[in-house]
Design an enzyme around this catalytic site. Structure first.
Site, PDB file in Angstrom:
ATOM      1  N   ASN A   8     106.123 -61.297-119.071  1.00 23.19           N
ATOM      2  CA  ASN A   8     107.264 -62.190-119.266  1.00 23.19           C
ATOM      3  C   ASN A   8     107.671 -62.740-117.890  1.00 23.19           C
ATOM      4  OD1 ASN A   8     110.023 -63.009-119.260  1.00 23.19           O
ATOM      5  ND2 ASN A   8     110.286 -62.079-121.263  1.00 23.19           N
ATOM      6  N   ASP A  10     110.090 -64.959-117.161  1.00 21.25           N
ATOM      7  CA  ASP A  10     111.443 -65.545-117.111  1.00 21.25           C
ATOM      8  C   ASP A  10     112.103 -65.428-115.736  1.00 21.25           C
ATOM      9  OD1 ASP A  10     111.183 -65.908-119.819  1.00 21.25           O
ATOM     10  OD2 ASP A  10     112.646 -64.374-120.380  1.00 21.25           O
ATOM     11  N   HIS A  11     111.905 -64.259-115.098  1.00 19.08           N
ATOM     12  CA  HIS A  11     112.694 -64.032-113.884  1.00 19.08           C
ATOM     13  C   HIS A  11     112.180 -64.778-112.665  1.00 19.08           C
ATOM     14  CE1 HIS A  11     115.510 -61.821-116.043  1.00 19.08           C
ATOM     15  NE2 HIS A  11     114.728 -60.795-116.302  1.00 19.08           N
ATOM     16  N   ARG A  19     118.877 -71.722-107.277  1.00 17.19           N
ATOM     17  CA  ARG A  19     119.046 -72.862-106.377  1.00 17.19           C
ATOM     18  C   ARG A  19     118.915 -74.219-107.075  1.00 17.19           C
ATOM     19  NH1 ARG A  19     118.759 -71.533-100.750  1.00 17.19           N
ATOM     20  NH2 ARG A  19     120.259 -69.855-100.745  1.00 17.19           N
ATOM     21  N   HIS A  44     111.064 -66.831-122.521  1.00 19.12           N
ATOM     22  CA  HIS A  44     112.205 -66.912-123.439  1.00 19.12           C
ATOM     23  C   HIS A  44     112.998 -68.180-123.149  1.00 19.12           C
ATOM     24  CE1 HIS A  44     116.000 -64.618-125.102  1.00 19.12           C
ATOM     25  NE2 HIS A  44     115.830 -65.799-125.668  1.00 19.12           N
ATOM     26  N   ARG A  46     116.047 -69.656-123.699  1.00 20.11           N
ATOM     27  CA  ARG A  46     117.382 -69.354-124.217  1.00 20.11           C
ATOM     28  C   ARG A  46     118.126 -70.648-124.506  1.00 20.11           C
ATOM     29  NH1 ARG A  46     118.944 -63.742-122.955  1.00 20.11           N
ATOM     30  NH2 ARG A  46     120.909 -64.361-123.868  1.00 20.11           N
ATOM     31  N   ARG A  50     119.297 -70.726-119.210  1.00 20.23           N
ATOM     32  CA  ARG A  50     119.710 -70.134-117.926  1.00 20.23           C
ATOM     33  C   ARG A  50     118.526 -69.882-116.999  1.00 20.23           C
ATOM     34  NH1 ARG A  50     121.290 -63.985-119.661  1.00 20.23           N
ATOM     35  NH2 ARG A  50     122.787 -65.062-120.967  1.00 20.23           N
ATOM     36  N   HIS A  51     117.322 -69.708-117.575  1.00 19.74           N
ATOM     37  CA  HIS A  51     116.154 -69.554-116.690  1.00 19.74           C
ATOM     38  C   HIS A  51     115.026 -70.507-117.104  1.00 19.74           C
ATOM     39  CE1 HIS A  51     115.374 -66.634-119.846  1.00 19.74           C
ATOM     40  NE2 HIS A  51     116.039 -65.649-119.278  1.00 19.74           N
ATOM     41  N   GLU A  71     109.691 -66.738-126.828  1.00 25.09           N
ATOM     42  CA  GLU A  71     110.828 -66.047-127.442  1.00 25.09           C
ATOM     43  C   GLU A  71     111.943 -67.057-127.639  1.00 25.09           C
ATOM     44  OE1 GLU A  71     112.099 -62.895-124.910  1.00 25.09           O
ATOM     45  OE2 GLU A  71     110.146 -61.946-124.927  1.00 25.09           O
ATOM     46  N   THR A 101     120.809 -59.458-120.725  1.00 21.40           N
ATOM     47  CA  THR A 101     119.467 -59.537-121.298  1.00 21.40           C
ATOM     48  C   THR A 101     119.601 -59.260-122.788  1.00 21.40           C
ATOM     49  OG1 THR A 101     117.207 -58.678-121.148  1.00 21.40           O
ATOM     50  CG2 THR A 101     118.991 -57.107-120.758  1.00 21.40           C
ATOM     51  N   THR A 102     118.490 -59.352-123.534  1.00 17.81           N
ATOM     52  CA  THR A 102     118.567 -59.178-124.987  1.00 17.81           C
ATOM     53  C   THR A 102     118.934 -57.726-125.291  1.00 17.81           C
ATOM     54  OG1 THR A 102     116.743 -60.737-125.018  1.00 17.81           O
ATOM     55  CG2 THR A 102     117.342 -59.737-127.113  1.00 17.81           C
ATOM     56  N   GLU A 152     108.150 -56.724-132.997  1.00 21.09           N
ATOM     57  CA  GLU A 152     108.164 -56.199-131.634  1.00 21.09           C
ATOM     58  C   GLU A 152     109.309 -55.199-131.578  1.00 21.09           C
ATOM     59  OE1 GLU A 152     108.139 -58.940-128.294  1.00 21.09           O
ATOM     60  OE2 GLU A 152     109.069 -57.424-127.006  1.00 21.09           O
ATOM     61  N   HIS A 195     110.768 -54.300-123.669  1.00 24.91           N
ATOM     62  CA  HIS A 195     112.131 -54.277-123.116  1.00 24.91           C
ATOM     63  C   HIS A 195     112.377 -52.974-122.354  1.00 24.91           C
ATOM     64  CE1 HIS A 195     116.274 -55.214-122.342  1.00 24.91           C
ATOM     65  NE2 HIS A 195     116.013 -56.423-122.781  1.00 24.91           N
ATOM     66  N   GLY A 196     112.623 -53.130-121.069  1.00 32.17           N
ATOM     67  CA  GLY A 196     112.925 -51.965-120.239  1.00 32.17           C
ATOM     68  C   GLY A 196     111.704 -51.126-119.872  1.00 32.17           C
ATOM     69  N   GLY A 217     108.625 -57.730-118.473  1.00 31.71           N
ATOM     70  CA  GLY A 217     109.085 -58.759-117.545  1.00 31.71           C
ATOM     71  C   GLY A 217     109.649 -58.207-116.257  1.00 31.71           C
ATOM     72  N   HIS A 218     110.858 -57.677-116.340  1.00 33.33           N
ATOM     73  CA  HIS A 218     111.635 -57.369-115.141  1.00 33.33           C
ATOM     74  C   HIS A 218     110.894 -56.484-114.150  1.00 33.33           C
ATOM     75  CE1 HIS A 218     114.838 -55.554-112.704  1.00 33.33           C
ATOM     76  NE2 HIS A 218     115.393 -56.746-112.820  1.00 33.33           N
TER      77      HIS A 218
HETATM   78  N1  PXP Z   1     110.540 -58.526-125.243  1.00 29.41           N
HETATM   79  C1  PXP Z   1     111.620 -59.269-125.581  1.00 29.41           C
HETATM   80  C2  PXP Z   1     111.737 -59.750-126.992  1.00 29.41           C
HETATM   81  C3  PXP Z   1     112.595 -59.615-124.619  1.00 29.41           C
HETATM   82  O1  PXP Z   1     113.663 -60.365-124.984  1.00 29.41           O
HETATM   83  C4  PXP Z   1     112.420 -59.184-123.296  1.00 29.41           C
HETATM   84  C5  PXP Z   1     113.437 -59.564-122.239  1.00 29.41           C
HETATM   85  O2  PXP Z   1     113.480 -60.929-122.087  1.00 29.41           O
HETATM   86  C6  PXP Z   1     111.266 -58.435-122.985  1.00 29.41           C
HETATM   87  C7  PXP Z   1     110.368 -58.096-123.978  1.00 29.41           C
HETATM   88  C8  PXP Z   1     110.996 -57.965-121.586  1.00 29.41           C
HETATM   89  O3  PXP Z   1     111.962 -57.051-121.169  1.00 29.41           O
HETATM   90  P1  PXP Z   1     111.990 -56.564-119.669  1.00 29.41           P
HETATM   91  O4  PXP Z   1     112.313 -57.741-118.829  1.00 29.41           O
HETATM   92  O5  PXP Z   1     113.051 -55.511-119.658  1.00 29.41           O
HETATM   93  O6  PXP Z   1     110.608 -56.017-119.364  1.00 29.41           O
END
Ligand code: PXP
Length: 245
Positions: A8, A10-11, A19, A44, A46, A50-51, A71, A101-102, A152, A195-196, A217-218
């Site tokens: 992911n 996004d970040h 910026r 994602h 959104r 935002r990103h 997403e 976050t979600t 998921e 997620h996480g 992602g993160h």
């Molecule tokens: N899966 C979904 C559906 C999410 O919304 C996210 C966060 O955007 C992730 C996975 C990834 O989560 P993380 O950034 O905590 O790895």
């Protein structure tokens, strides 16, 4: 079954939007992640943009050579955008503008009719559909009812238990993932999770038989900022492979 890694990105867009300029480009991050060996790209879009921006998804559609998972919230506007851009898959997620976050899974059980319509429309337009849900029996049953191809599982509670919970908390959350994976597959649903997840906890989830892909992602983007995308993705792939059955 070899567990796949969806990155992911996004970040990378979060850093760019700090910026409001053109760099760093999440499209470049996606290319590097693919070259490092990931199996898919997730972004994602959104509603508050935002990103990730519309432009990112359109260009990602053009350059992604693995698998593009978009997403989005199940709104008419997003459905029209997805049909126009044609990602390989859409993952339907809940959205709350104030959240960082979600925070939880989509409550599919509470929105059977609306989600059935959204999912039928996407599938009729050749887009596979996943629903991001908590690992709970009612939600898995509902995912089958609305015609999703994939679920998921939201691994946030598991990740919190891993970091801050007792051994019993971890056991409970891990068992829920295992049991709900079995149930989902019994219903003919394919199973992803995310997620996480990070370099320390991913082995647990990657060891569950029946989970196909992890969306992360993160932790990958955070590590990529320090050691580079290539190394960050390869280290996550190694962590997943070490855990495989
Ligand atoms: N899966 C979904 C559906 C999410 O919304 C996210 C966060 O955007 C992730 C996975 C990834 O989560 P993380 O950034 O905590 O790895």
């Amino acid at each position: 079954m070899a567990v796949k890694l969806g990155v992911n990105i996004d970040h990378i867009a979060t850093i760019r939007e700090a910026r409001k300029i053109r760099e760093p480009d999440p499209v470049a991050a996606a290319v590097l992640a693919e070259l490092a060996g990931c199996h898919g790209i997730t972004a994602h879009l959104r509603e508050d943009k935002r990103h990730i921006q519309d432009r990112d998804i359109r260009i990602l559609r053009g350059v992604t050579t693995t698998h593009l998972n978009m997403e989005m919230a199940p709104t008419q506007e997003m459905v029209q955008f997805a049909i126009d851009v044609q990602p390989d898959m859409v993952t339907l997620v809940p959205e709350n503008r104030k959240e960082i976050t979600t925070e939880g899974g989509l409550n599919v059980a509470a929105k059977i009719e609306d989600l059935s319509q959204v999912i039928t429309t996407l599938k009729n337009n050749d887009i596979a559909v996943s629903v991001f849900i908590d690992a709970e029996t009612d939600q898995v049953k509902a995912a089958r009812k609305v015609g999703a191809d994939f679920v998921e599982f939201h691994t946030g509670r598991f990740a919190n238990a891993f970091d801050m919970g007792t051994a019993q908390d971890l056991d409970r959350e891990f068992s829920a993932m295992q049991d709900m994976t079995v149930l989902a597959r019994k219903y003919g649903l394919r199973v992803n999770a995310g997620h996480g997840l990070n370099y320390r906890n991913v082995g647990y989830i990657a060891s569950i038989e029946g989970i196909e892909e992890l969306n992360i992602g993160h932790s990958i983007i955070g590590r990529a900022a320090l050691v580079g995308m290539d190394r960050a993705v390869k280290e996550m792939l190694d962590a997943i492979r070490r855990a495989e059955h």
